[in-house]
Design a protein around this motif. Sequence first.
Motif, mmCIF file in Angstrom:
data_model
loop_
_atom_site.group_PDB
_atom_site.id
_atom_site.type_symbol
_atom_site.label_atom_id
_atom_site.label_comp_id
_atom_site.label_asym_id
_atom_site.label_seq_id
_atom_site.Cartn_x
_atom_site.Cartn_y
_atom_site.Cartn_z
ATOM 1 N N GLY A 136 -28.861 41.171 79.670
ATOM 2 C CA GLY A 136 -28.242 41.426 80.972
ATOM 3 C C GLY A 136 -26.915 40.701 81.120
ATOM 4 O O GLY A 136 -25.968 41.231 81.700
ATOM 5 N N ILE A 137 -26.845 39.491 80.573
ATOM 6 C CA ILE A 137 -25.590 38.732 80.616
ATOM 7 C C ILE A 137 -24.514 39.453 79.811
ATOM 8 O O ILE A 137 -23.387 39.627 80.276
ATOM 9 N N TYR A 138 -24.870 39.873 78.605
ATOM 10 C CA TYR A 138 -23.928 40.663 77.798
ATOM 11 C C TYR A 138 -23.421 41.878 78.576
ATOM 12 O O TYR A 138 -22.226 42.139 78.631
ATOM 13 N N LEU A 139 -24.351 42.625 79.143
ATOM 14 C CA LEU A 139 -23.981 43.855 79.852
ATOM 15 C C LEU A 139 -23.062 43.578 81.033
ATOM 16 O O LEU A 139 -22.089 44.305 81.257
ATOM 17 N N ALA A 140 -23.352 42.527 81.772
ATOM 18 C CA ALA A 140 -22.523 42.187 82.934
ATOM 19 C C ALA A 140 -21.105 41.800 82.504
ATOM 20 O O ALA A 140 -20.122 42.227 83.125
ATOM 21 N N ILE A 141 -20.989 41.015 81.444
ATOM 22 C CA ILE A 141 -19.667 40.594 80.975
ATOM 23 C C ILE A 141 -18.891 41.798 80.449
ATOM 24 O O ILE A 141 -17.699 41.964 80.754
ATOM 25 N N ILE A 142 -19.545 42.637 79.693
ATOM 26 C CA ILE A 142 -18.852 43.810 79.137
ATOM 27 C C ILE A 142 -18.460 44.773 80.248
ATOM 28 O O ILE A 142 -17.358 45.332 80.234
ATOM 29 N N TRP A 143 -19.340 44.976 81.194
ATOM 30 C CA TRP A 143 -19.012 45.846 82.337
ATOM 31 C C TRP A 143 -17.749 45.342 83.034
ATOM 32 O O TRP A 143 -16.830 46.105 83.309
ATOM 33 N N ARG A 144 -17.711 44.057 83.290
ATOM 34 C CA ARG A 144 -16.553 43.450 83.959
ATOM 35 C C ARG A 144 -15.289 43.643 83.119
ATOM 36 O O ARG A 144 -14.231 43.996 83.652
#
Length: 170
Positions: free
Chosen positions: A45-53
């Motif tokens: 989830g952390i990866y996804l949030a950073i990449i989304w941003r």
Amino acid sequence: MASKFQHAIKYGIIAGVIIIVYFLLFYFVEAKLLFNPFVYWASVGIYLAIIWRALVIEKAKIGEEYNFRHALRTAFFIFVIANAMYYLFYYFLFALIDTDLVNLQKEYMAEALEARKSMLPKEQYESLQDSLDDGSMDVTPGGVVFTYLRGLIGNFILALGLAYFVNRQF
């Protein structure tokens, strides 16, 4: 060409550092938490949030010319960099800094296997039990590289999803 990847490099390093700090926090609280499935999946989830941003920022910066290929390239490259950093950290932590972590992981997995024993066919249970003792869980450079490369397949699929949604979002 370097400027094409500059944004992805920046966010790949940010994601890698955040993931390493995240796992170090659990390691210092209680090393056994490193093997908790909730801890692991939260890191995704952390990866996804950073990449989304990163993708949203990049899309705003590029504007109308931004397309699916831009997003996919950036998202996947962030995964490549961040996971390379994570697997280097993993190797150093498990193989060089705290070699007892492998035994702790085996204990954790043995407990989890025993708790699910009744749900597994006898042959599968015995096979999994044997795998805990055959040395296949030892942390080696080759094993870590193979796991990293195999993980890139799943990361590419996640990057496809992120690229699709960011490209359609705005």
